[in-house]
Design an enzyme around this catalytic site. Structure first.
Site, mmCIF file in Angstrom:
data_model
loop_
_atom_site.group_PDB
_atom_site.id
_atom_site.type_symbol
_atom_site.label_atom_id
_atom_site.label_comp_id
_atom_site.label_asym_id
_atom_site.label_seq_id
_atom_site.Cartn_x
_atom_site.Cartn_y
_atom_site.Cartn_z
ATOM 1 N N ASN A 30 35.505 -78.940 7.609
ATOM 2 C CA ASN A 30 34.236 -79.224 6.950
ATOM 3 C C ASN A 30 33.455 -80.270 7.745
ATOM 4 O O ASN A 30 34.020 -81.166 8.366
ATOM 5 C CB ASN A 30 34.427 -79.634 5.483
ATOM 6 C CG ASN A 30 35.363 -80.794 5.249
ATOM 7 O OD1 ASN A 30 36.355 -80.979 5.948
ATOM 8 N ND2 ASN A 30 35.072 -81.574 4.226
ATOM 9 N N GLU A 53 36.076 -73.107 5.802
ATOM 10 C CA GLU A 53 36.242 -71.656 5.876
ATOM 11 C C GLU A 53 35.087 -71.016 6.645
ATOM 12 O O GLU A 53 35.295 -70.119 7.467
ATOM 13 C CB GLU A 53 36.329 -71.045 4.473
ATOM 14 C CG GLU A 53 37.496 -71.542 3.652
ATOM 15 C CD GLU A 53 37.212 -72.818 2.866
ATOM 16 O OE1 GLU A 53 37.979 -73.105 1.935
ATOM 17 O OE2 GLU A 53 36.224 -73.534 3.170
ATOM 18 N N GLU A 56 30.128 -82.604 7.052
ATOM 19 C CA GLU A 56 29.145 -83.055 6.067
ATOM 20 C C GLU A 56 27.828 -83.448 6.728
ATOM 21 O O GLU A 56 27.751 -83.679 7.931
ATOM 22 C CB GLU A 56 29.688 -84.256 5.288
ATOM 23 C CG GLU A 56 30.857 -83.898 4.406
ATOM 24 C CD GLU A 56 31.403 -85.078 3.630
ATOM 25 O OE1 GLU A 56 32.204 -84.825 2.728
ATOM 26 O OE2 GLU A 56 31.056 -86.238 3.926
ATOM 27 N N CYS A 106 32.155 -69.627 -0.040
ATOM 28 C CA CYS A 106 33.151 -69.260 0.957
ATOM 29 C C CYS A 106 34.007 -68.091 0.494
ATOM 30 O O CYS A 106 34.461 -67.287 1.313
ATOM 31 C CB CYS A 106 34.013 -70.465 1.330
ATOM 32 S SG CYS A 106 33.110 -71.608 2.405
#
Length: 141
Positions: A50, A63, A52, A97
């Site tokens: 991930n 994902e 941000e 996702c």
């Protein structure tokens, strides 16, 4: 078909890839690192973490990053998924996702979600996204 286990998947190259990429997550706002890895029919493993952004909706899920890496390599099918996060319980992919996984994976594809302390939960894509919107809905009759 959901299966809960209490042992780490440390023997799994797929989970190992998810665990390794999780450490590279860019999470200055939530401090919630997630790693994902997917295996394509070729056997290649693609991973993502991930990333941000201060404007929260503009971030990228792990994902989605793994899927983008797979597509960038010219592959478009998923055979297996692993996701890991530091959480009390295994964390499932977000709704967006789940739809992204469904685009590239059959309903029976296994998604193993894990915690950093070894708890796992395995579900299929169909279990994660029942009643999914698919390409068949776009066909004109």
């Amino acid at each position: 078909m959901s299966k809960k286990t209490e042992h780490p998947m440390s023997e799994s190259p797929l989970m190992d890839a998810a665990r390794a990429v999780r450490e590279k997550a860019y999470v200055p706002y939530s401090d919630f690192k997630v790693g994902a890895a997917i295996r394509a029919p070729s056997g290649a493993i693609y991973s993502g973490c991930n990333v941000e952004n201060v404007a929260y909706p503009e971030g990228t899920c792990a994902e989605a990053g793994a899927i983008a890496a797979m597509a960038a390599a010219g592959e478009y099918r998923i055979e297996e998924v692993a996701v890991i996060a530091d959480s009390p319980a295994p964390v499932p992919p977000c709704g967006g996702c789940r739809q992204k996984l469904k685009e590239f994976a059959a309903g029976d594809v296994k998604v193993t979600m894990a915690t950093t302390d070894g708890k796992t939960l395995t579900m299929t894509v169909a279990e994660l996204l029942p009643g999914a919107f698919g390409a068949e809905h776009m066909e004109r009759g």
